[in-house]
Design a protein around this motif. Structure first.
Motif, PDB file in Angstrom:
ATOM      1  N   LEU A 366      93.876 -26.242 -27.400  1.00  0.00           N
ATOM      2  CA  LEU A 366      94.171 -26.993 -26.180  1.00  0.00           C
ATOM      3  C   LEU A 366      95.684 -27.101 -26.032  1.00  0.00           C
ATOM      4  O   LEU A 366      96.346 -27.832 -26.767  1.00  0.00           O
ATOM      5  N   ASP A 367      96.226 -26.373 -25.073  1.00  0.00           N
ATOM      6  CA  ASP A 367      97.682 -26.271 -24.937  1.00  0.00           C
ATOM      7  C   ASP A 367      98.209 -27.181 -23.843  1.00  0.00           C
ATOM      8  O   ASP A 367      97.747 -27.143 -22.708  1.00  0.00           O
ATOM      9  N   GLY A 368      99.188 -28.018 -24.203  1.00  0.00           N
ATOM     10  CA  GLY A 368      99.893 -28.811 -23.200  1.00  0.00           C
ATOM     11  C   GLY A 368      99.297 -30.168 -22.926  1.00  0.00           C
ATOM     12  O   GLY A 368      99.061 -30.531 -21.773  1.00  0.00           O
ATOM     13  N   PHE A 369      99.055 -30.976 -23.974  1.00  0.00           N
ATOM     14  CA  PHE A 369      98.570 -32.346 -23.762  1.00  0.00           C
ATOM     15  C   PHE A 369      99.514 -33.113 -22.844  1.00  0.00           C
ATOM     16  O   PHE A 369      99.089 -33.939 -22.039  1.00  0.00           O
ATOM     17  N   ASP A 370     100.814 -32.824 -22.942  1.00  0.00           N
ATOM     18  CA  ASP A 370     101.814 -33.507 -22.120  1.00  0.00           C
ATOM     19  C   ASP A 370     101.734 -33.109 -20.656  1.00  0.00           C
ATOM     20  O   ASP A 370     102.246 -33.814 -19.791  1.00  0.00           O
ATOM     21  N   GLU A 371     101.080 -31.974 -20.349  1.00  0.00           N
ATOM     22  CA  GLU A 371     101.024 -31.508 -18.969  1.00  0.00           C
ATOM     23  C   GLU A 371      99.805 -32.024 -18.219  1.00  0.00           C
ATOM     24  O   GLU A 371      99.517 -31.605 -17.099  1.00  0.00           O
ATOM     25  N   LEU A 372      99.084 -32.952 -18.845  1.00  0.00           N
ATOM     26  CA  LEU A 372      97.975 -33.596 -18.144  1.00  0.00           C
ATOM     27  C   LEU A 372      98.489 -34.465 -17.020  1.00  0.00           C
ATOM     28  O   LEU A 372      97.776 -34.794 -16.074  1.00  0.00           O
ATOM     29  N   SER A 373      99.758 -34.897 -17.135  1.00  0.00           N
ATOM     30  CA  SER A 373     100.349 -35.745 -16.112  1.00  0.00           C
ATOM     31  C   SER A 373     101.826 -35.439 -16.048  1.00  0.00           C
ATOM     32  O   SER A 373     102.478 -35.299 -17.082  1.00  0.00           O
ATOM     33  N   LEU A 374     102.367 -35.316 -14.836  1.00  0.00           N
ATOM     34  CA  LEU A 374     103.789 -35.019 -14.725  1.00  0.00           C
ATOM     35  C   LEU A 374     104.644 -36.248 -14.974  1.00  0.00           C
ATOM     36  O   LEU A 374     105.836 -36.153 -15.229  1.00  0.00           O
ATOM     37  N   THR A 375     104.076 -37.429 -14.850  1.00  0.00           N
ATOM     38  CA  THR A 375     104.736 -38.651 -15.303  1.00  0.00           C
ATOM     39  C   THR A 375     103.773 -39.318 -16.262  1.00  0.00           C
ATOM     40  O   THR A 375     102.566 -39.233 -16.117  1.00  0.00           O
ATOM     41  N   PHE A 376     104.296 -39.977 -17.270  1.00  0.00           N
ATOM     42  CA  PHE A 376     103.392 -40.508 -18.273  1.00  0.00           C
ATOM     43  C   PHE A 376     103.927 -41.802 -18.859  1.00  0.00           C
ATOM     44  O   PHE A 376     105.106 -42.102 -18.833  1.00  0.00           O
ATOM     45  N   ASP A 377     102.991 -42.599 -19.388  1.00  0.00           N
ATOM     46  CA  ASP A 377     103.332 -43.818 -20.103  1.00  0.00           C
ATOM     47  C   ASP A 377     102.242 -44.025 -21.147  1.00  0.00           C
ATOM     48  O   ASP A 377     101.337 -43.211 -21.297  1.00  0.00           O
ATOM     49  N   LYS A 378     102.333 -45.107 -21.877  1.00  0.00           N
ATOM     50  CA  LYS A 378     101.390 -45.329 -22.965  1.00  0.00           C
ATOM     51  C   LYS A 378      99.961 -45.424 -22.443  1.00  0.00           C
ATOM     52  O   LYS A 378      99.022 -44.929 -23.074  1.00  0.00           O
ATOM     53  N   LYS A 379      99.773 -46.015 -21.286  1.00  0.00           N
ATOM     54  CA  LYS A 379      98.430 -46.155 -20.727  1.00  0.00           C
ATOM     55  C   LYS A 379      97.817 -44.778 -20.468  1.00  0.00           C
ATOM     56  O   LYS A 379      96.639 -44.536 -20.758  1.00  0.00           O
ATOM     57  N   THR A 380      98.640 -43.852 -19.945  1.00  0.00           N
ATOM     58  CA  THR A 380      98.152 -42.502 -19.691  1.00  0.00           C
ATOM     59  C   THR A 380      97.773 -41.809 -20.988  1.00  0.00           C
ATOM     60  O   THR A 380      96.745 -41.128 -21.081  1.00  0.00           O
ATOM     61  N   VAL A 381      98.608 -41.969 -22.010  1.00  0.00           N
ATOM     62  CA  VAL A 381      98.346 -41.329 -23.297  1.00  0.00           C
ATOM     63  C   VAL A 381      97.009 -41.795 -23.861  1.00  0.00           C
ATOM     64  O   VAL A 381      96.174 -40.987 -24.300  1.00  0.00           O
ATOM     65  N   ILE A 382      96.793 -43.115 -23.880  1.00  0.00           N
ATOM     66  CA  ILE A 382      95.557 -43.672 -24.440  1.00  0.00           C
ATOM     67  C   ILE A 382      94.342 -43.205 -23.640  1.00  0.00           C
ATOM     68  O   ILE A 382      93.311 -42.836 -24.194  1.00  0.00           O
ATOM     69  N   LYS A 383      94.482 -43.173 -22.328  1.00  0.00           N
ATOM     70  CA  LYS A 383      93.379 -42.737 -21.470  1.00  0.00           C
ATOM     71  C   LYS A 383      92.993 -41.294 -21.795  1.00  0.00           C
ATOM     72  O   LYS A 383      91.807 -40.973 -21.951  1.00  0.00           O
ATOM     73  N   GLU A 384      93.988 -40.420 -21.915  1.00  0.00           N
ATOM     74  CA  GLU A 384      93.683 -39.012 -22.129  1.00  0.00           C
ATOM     75  C   GLU A 384      93.205 -38.728 -23.548  1.00  0.00           C
ATOM     76  O   GLU A 384      92.399 -37.825 -23.775  1.00  0.00           O
ATOM     77  N   ILE A 385      93.680 -39.480 -24.538  1.00  0.00           N
ATOM     78  CA  ILE A 385      93.200 -39.245 -25.898  1.00  0.00           C
ATOM     79  C   ILE A 385      91.737 -39.670 -26.006  1.00  0.00           C
ATOM     80  O   ILE A 385      90.958 -39.093 -26.772  1.00  0.00           O
ATOM     81  N   LYS A 386      91.339 -40.679 -25.218  1.00  0.00           N
ATOM     82  CA  LYS A 386      89.928 -41.066 -25.184  1.00  0.00           C
ATOM     83  C   LYS A 386      89.087 -39.938 -24.581  1.00  0.00           C
ATOM     84  O   LYS A 386      88.010 -39.600 -25.084  1.00  0.00           O
ATOM     85  N   ASN A 387      89.589 -39.341 -23.486  1.00  0.00           N
ATOM     86  CA  ASN A 387      88.873 -38.230 -22.871  1.00  0.00           C
ATOM     87  C   ASN A 387      88.777 -37.042 -23.824  1.00  0.00           C
ATOM     88  O   ASN A 387      87.740 -36.378 -23.906  1.00  0.00           O
TER      89      ASN A 387
END
Length: 887
Positions: A366-387
């Motif tokens: 899975l390439d580019g975890f950081d590219e799931l969102s062009l802007t990010f914060d801790k809430k975004t990180v936690i949401k995507e790691i759950k997914n």
């Protein structure tokens, strides 16, 4: 968004009760109210609040009035207090009715004592509202939802009517999620994950087919219970919620397909990367380290981390190519596609297309975890790691790549990728996968040489190495990143002629400028590009900036050809529109041949690398911030660095105050307007409505001594304004009592005044006819408008400030570091002594913000955006201040 975030800074209409603070008190007290109720105790209420956060989409949270959110969260922690009957025994039957009864009979016990009552001896309306919602979580046969009022009025809570019926439906919806799990009985052991999101609850299970068949009936019961809830909430356009069963192991019905040949995706000049662990120890070639991980059956999850443009994607495809034909089926998924389609859909489609019914084990890359969102914060990180956790449970081997900047710091990275959280009982809606971590290393000298040998040939490579890479030291630093060395080699002549220090911004500017020059030669001379009232002839770069900004602010990684047409309609004049409509293929051709923007087969356009989006966004902001026309958005740290390089330095040449206003002696003028503020995940475009004056230097011992001799060393906040008795290492107090007077120790008159409290600093400022600056004023005075890291620029220089690296070991005279002055002319804003501001650090107002740093700090704390908080009554050896003045 969490529900309780809707309560921040919200109060009752009379302003007496803060909703957010009151709910915090309710949470604490609920442990006592629910004590001894094991099944439906405090843990159940906490889970229920968590479920509601996940089940209610953010747009519906926004639709709820703050008072409605307040009532709903109140009910979350009171709805099961009736589980203990009047005799003190645990009894499930009629507990919703008892909960309502207990609240109305003794509202003060449940913290309603500050809410007004309509009649003496009657429970406050707020208590009645919460009691009705609590009763609404009973079964529909006991308490029909439509019997609960939908136009409840309490002018103390809200001037508008409140829909208690809707709140009861939401409470029942969340409560059913936890109770349904409990009712599964022995089948709970087969349920490994309860995944909750708006509109759907996935019950993941494992075991033989009989388990699945047994669960079908239970899930049907859940959905039947939810029918009246869904029926009522549908009037609100709320997504219908249903439960579905998902087996953890699925067999694809698709026929096997040939593994995809990844050779076409590997860069022409590929150089294998090296890697290191979290402590920086070299681990050899990344390929070998990952292969060792792959061959160990006990190891499942691996995170490959690194900075932007360091070769993570190239490694993914090269490693997948090398695995083709082995015992594994490599499946590379570029996660930016998840932004459009969703985790599960993308991964399952890719696995089906590449593995089919193969008995070989798929390896997810899975390439580019950081590219799931062009802007990010801790809430975004936690949401995507759950997914991620939910989607990849069934796979034995998962590799994940990400920029390290996706995580705020190393602690957050470790917390997100390594730590595992479980609820004490019941379903586990939040599971953190436990990733091993490996870091891609920057190119070393040998790898750089190998790369330019491949690109230029041996002779030209040696010449370039000797005359540019070795001679210009910063070129070698940039070349350690594959994406930048590629750009450097492509435009060798221009790079060799760069004036001053070579930076990423200058490299990107060269590449885009060269492309612009080539493309402008193809455009008819009459084409003009409109941007607001300005006409910029043939400036296709401006067009790229607008497209990048559109992607960045909408968190899109691509746009369709039709969107490109819309952009042409918006940004070009009528004559140009007609010409481009006749020649869109020509524009398409230009874009497809651009080195930083490409077109997919389906007609989607995407930048070749995320850093180009950030560069072009920075170009737009660099034009708009000085004009005070930028939208106040959050940006990334790379974008801020690009802005600081692109913004015109002349913006600091026109700094005169309004006509007729004189700048006070030893102060500087800071104009109003926008600037870049903050750091890490909170970098943003901010603005000041009014200009102000601020001291050029920190307040000195001599100046503060004059104040003491007139006002004395008074007590405020429980302590004297300045401490005259303490000392730390070489930094002792420098003002002493001399009988009834105060005097500065000889030689320290022009040193910053330290050991002074916030109260003392504020008192001095008032005495001097000034005030303490707000922290946003201090930061703008320190870094200007361009977001630079230090007052003088982006590179640390120990000769321009007093930090640990300077090896001085104490404060220095305030006029010493003139080369380290800020764009507005302030000195000592990157260490010497920290400085008080007038801003509160925390919501509770226990600490005031400190900015700047001090002589014993490392350079990392010398950044203009660094901030900390401190008790305003305390004085310390490293804290001083400077003053500001309103025009």
């Amino acid at each position: 968004m969490r529900l309780d975030e809707r309560l921040i800074e919200e109060r009752t209409t009379d302003g007496r009760i803060d909703f957010h603070d009151h709910i915090s008190r309710v949470r604490k007290e609920a442990s006592n109210w629910l004590k001894g109720i094991e099944k439906n105790g405090i843990d159940h209420s906490k889970r229920l609040e968590d479920y509601l956060d996940q089940l209610i989409p953010d747009e519906f949270k926004e639709k709820l009035k703050p008072a409605e959110v307040f009532i709903l969260l109140y009910a979350v922690y009171l709805h099961d207090i009736g589980y203990r009957n009047e005799q003190g025994e645990i009894e499930s039957r009629d507990h919703p009715l008892r909960s309502k009864k207990y609240i109305l009979e003794d509202p003060n016990k449940y913290l309603f004592d500050r809410f007004p009552s309509m009649k003496k001896g009657e429970a406050p309306l707020a208590a009645q509202a919460v009691a009705d919602v609590c009763y609404g979580h009973a079964h529909e046969s006991v308490c029909p939802l439509r019997d609960i009022p939908n136009d409840f009025t309490d002018v103390c809570l809200c001037k508008k009517a409140l829909n208690l019926r809707r709140l009861a439906a939401l409470l029942r919806l969340g409560d059913e999620m936890d109770q349904a799990y409990n009712r599964l009985g022995p089948l709970r052991d087969s349920v490994t994950l309860l995944a909750i999101s708006p509109g759907i609850v996935r019950i993941h299970w494992e075991g033989d087919q009989s388990v699945g068949e047994a669960l079908v009936g239970r899930v049907q019961e859940i959905n039947e219970t939810l029918e009246p809830v869904n029926d009522l909430l549908s009037e609100w356009d709320f997504p219908e919620t249903s439960s579905v069963l998902k087996p953890l192991v699925k067999k694809s019905q698709h026929s096997p397909k040939e593994p995809i040949d990844y050779k076409e995706v590997i860069p022409e000049h590929y150089i294998p990367s090296r890697c290191h662990n979290e402590k920086g120890a070299d681990k050899g070639l990344l390929h070998d380290d990952v292969l060792e991980w792959l061959n160990d059956p006990k190891r499942k999850l691996l995170a490959v981390l690194g900075d932007y443009g360091i070769g993570k994607t190239s490694f993914c495809y090269k490693f997948a190519c090398d695995m083709t034909g082995s015992a594994y089926v490599p499946v590379v998924v570029e996660l930016k596609t998840v932004m459009v389609e969703g985790w599960r859909e993308v991964i399952q489609r890719e696995v089906r297309s590449r593995a089919g019914d193969s008995t070989q084990s798929p390896v997810l890359i899975l390439d580019g975890f950081d590219e799931l969102s062009l802007t990010f914060d801790k809430k975004t990180v936690i949401k995507e790691i759950k997914n991620l956790s939910e989607t990849t449970q069934e796979y034995k081997k998962v590799i994940l790549t990400s920029r390290t900047q996706f995580f705020r710091d190393e602690e957050e990275e470790k917390e997100t990728l390594v730590r595992k959280e479980f609820h004490e009982r019941g379903p586990r809606p939040l599971i953190h996968p436990r990733f091993e971590r490996i870091y891609v290393s920057l190119f070393d000298d040998e790898q750089i040489k190998q790369y330019i040998d491949l690109c230029l040939g041996k002779a030209a490579s040696e010449k370039f190495w000797n005359e540019t890479v070795e001679k210009v030291f910063d070129v070698k630093d940039l070349a350690r990143r594959p994406i930048l060395i590629d750009l450097i080699v492509t435009d060798l002549d221009a790079v060799q002629n760069i004036a001053g220090k070579v930076t990423p911004g200058k490299i990107y500017r060269i590449v885009t400028k060269r492309w612009q020059e080539r493309e402008e030669q193809r455009l008819p001379p009459s084409i003009e590009l409109h941007h607001k009232e300005e006409k910029i002839p043939k400036n296709i770069i401006l067009f790229m900036e607008e497209l990048a900004y559109w992607m960045f602010t909408r968190e899109k990684d691509r746009l369709h050809f039709n969107t490109l047409k819309d952009a042409i309609n918006k940004y070009f004049d009528n004559k140009t529109k007609e010409m481009l409509r006749l020649s869109l293929d020509n524009l398409d051709y230009q874009i497809r041949n651009c080195s930083f923007l490409s077109r997919h087969a389906q007609g989607y356009y995407a930048f070749a690398h995320r850093s180009f989006i950030e560069y072009f966004v920075a170009g737009k902001l660099a034009r708009e911030i000085p004009q005070d026309k930028a939208k106040e958005i959050k940006i990334t740290d790379e974008t801020a660095l690009f802005v600081s390089e692109l913004i015109d330095p002349s913006v600091y040449e026109r700094l005169d105050p309004p006509q007729g206003v004189r700048v006070p002696e030893n102060m500087v003028y800071v104009p109003p307007g926008q600037f870049i503020m903050g750091e890490r995940d909170n970098i943003r475009i901010a603005g000041l409505k009014e200009g102000f004056f601020i001291d050029k230097y920190p307040v000195t011992n001599s100046q503060f001594c004059e104040f003491l001799n007139e006002r004395g060393n008074q007590q405020e906040g429980g302590k004297e304004w300045i401490d005259l008795e303490e000392g730390y290492k070489k930094e002792r107090y420098q003002i002493k009592r001399d009988g009834d007077r105060f005097a500065v120790e000889s030689g320290f008159e022009d040193y910053p005044c330290i050991y002074v409290s916030w109260y003392g600093s504020s008192a001095y400022a008032i005495w001097a006819g000034k005030r303490l600056p707000a922290e946003e004023e201090w930061e703008k005075a320190a870094r200007g408008i361009d977001g630079r890291v230090y007052p003088w620029g982006n590179e640390f220089d120990k000769d321009k400030c007093n930090t640990y690296e300077s090896e001085i070991g104490h404060t220095t005279p305030v006029k010493r570091y003139k080369e380290g002055r800020s764009p507005y002319g302030c000195l000592n804003m990157a260490r010497n002594a920290r400085e008080w501001t007038d801003s509160w650090y925390d919501e509770e107002k226990n600490a005031k913000v400190l900015r700047g740093g001090f002589w014993f700090n490392l350079q990392i704390f010398a950044r203009c955006a660094d901030r900390s908080g401190f008790n305003p009554a305390i004085w310390v050896y490293d804290i001083g201040f400077r003053c500001a003045r309103t025009l």
